[in-house]
Design a protein around this motif. Structure first.
Motif: not given
Length: 193
Positions: A73-96
Motif C-alpha cells: 500500500v505504501e509502495v503504491r501510494s508513492l508510485m501514484m505520487e511519482f506518476k502524478k509528478l511525471v505526468s506534469q512534465v509535459c505541461p511544464s515543457v509546453e509552457a516553456i
C-alpha cells in the motif's frame, strides 16, 4: 402508462401498503411480534438478536492481513505520487515551448526563465520521490534510465514543433509504463486482501 391500468396499479399499491402497516399492528394476524427492546445507539453494544463479528463491547475482531499488504500500500501510494509528478512534465515543457514564441524579447526571456524554474523544481521533486521509491527494493521497477532521458529531453531545446511532438510521444510512453506498473501493484494488493 395506459389509463385503464392506473386504477389497478393504485389498488395494488394500497394493498401492499396495508400489508406492510399490518406487520406493526398488534391486533393484526400478520403482526411480526418482534423484540421490543430498543436498539442501542452509539456502537457501544450490538443487539443480542443480531449475529455479528463484534464482541460484546462492540469492537470488531481484527482480520489478520498478509504482512506484505501494508508494505505494498505504501509502495503504491508513492508510485501514484511519482506518476502524478511525471505526468506534469509535459505541461511544464509546453509552457516553456509556448513562451519561446512570444514576440516581445523581454517578456519572452522572463517567461522562459520563470517556466524553466518551475520545470527544474518539478524535476527535483520527481528525483526525490524516485529516491524514496528505490528504498522499497525489488517491488519497484528501475526507472533510472527513463528518468535520465526525461530530464535530458525536458531541459533540451525545442527548436520546432517536430521536436516537441516527439517529446510528447516519448512522455506518453513513459507515463503509460508507470501507470501499468501501478495497476500491477494494485493487482498484487487485491490478491493479498
Amino acid at each position: 402508462m395506459e389509463e385503464q391500468n392506473r386504477p389497478e396499479m393504485f389498488e395494488m399499491y394500497i394493498e401492499s401498503e396495508m400489508k406492510f402497516v399490518a406487520q406493526f399492528d398488534p391486533s393484526s394476524e400478520t403482526y411480526h411480534n418482534g423484540d421490543p427492546t430498543p436498539v442501542p445507539l452509539g456502537g457501544d453494544r450490538v443487539p443480542d438478536s443480531m449475529p455479528t463479528v463484534y464482541n460484546e463491547h462492540g469492537i470488531g475482531k481484527d482480520t489478520p492481513m498478509d504482512p506484505d499488504y501494508y508494505y505494498l500500500v505504501e509502495v503504491r501510494s508513492l508510485m501514484m505520487e511519482f506518476k502524478k509528478l511525471v505526468s506534469q512534465v509535459c505541461p511544464s515543457v509546453e509552457a516553456i515551448f509556448r513562451a519561446q514564441k512570444f514576440k516581445d524579447l523581454n517578456k519572452r526571456q522572463n517567461a522562459i526563465f520563470e517556466r524553466q524554474r518551475v520545470l527544474y523544481e518539478l524535476l527535483d521533486q520527481i528525483q526525490g520521490v524516485y529516491s524514496s521509491l528505490r528504498t522499497y527494493g525489488n517491488c519497484v521497477p528501475d526507472y533510472s534510465e527513463m528518468l535520465k532521458e526525461i530530464f535530458v529531453r525536458a531541459t533540451g531545446e525545442f527548436s520546432n514543433d517536430v521536436f516537441y511532438k516527439e517529446f510528447v510521444q516519448f512522455m506518453a510512453v513513459c507515463t503509460q509504463k508507470i501507470f501499468k506498473d501501478c495497476q500491477d501493484l494494485m493487482k498484487k494488493l487485491k490478491s493479498l486482501n
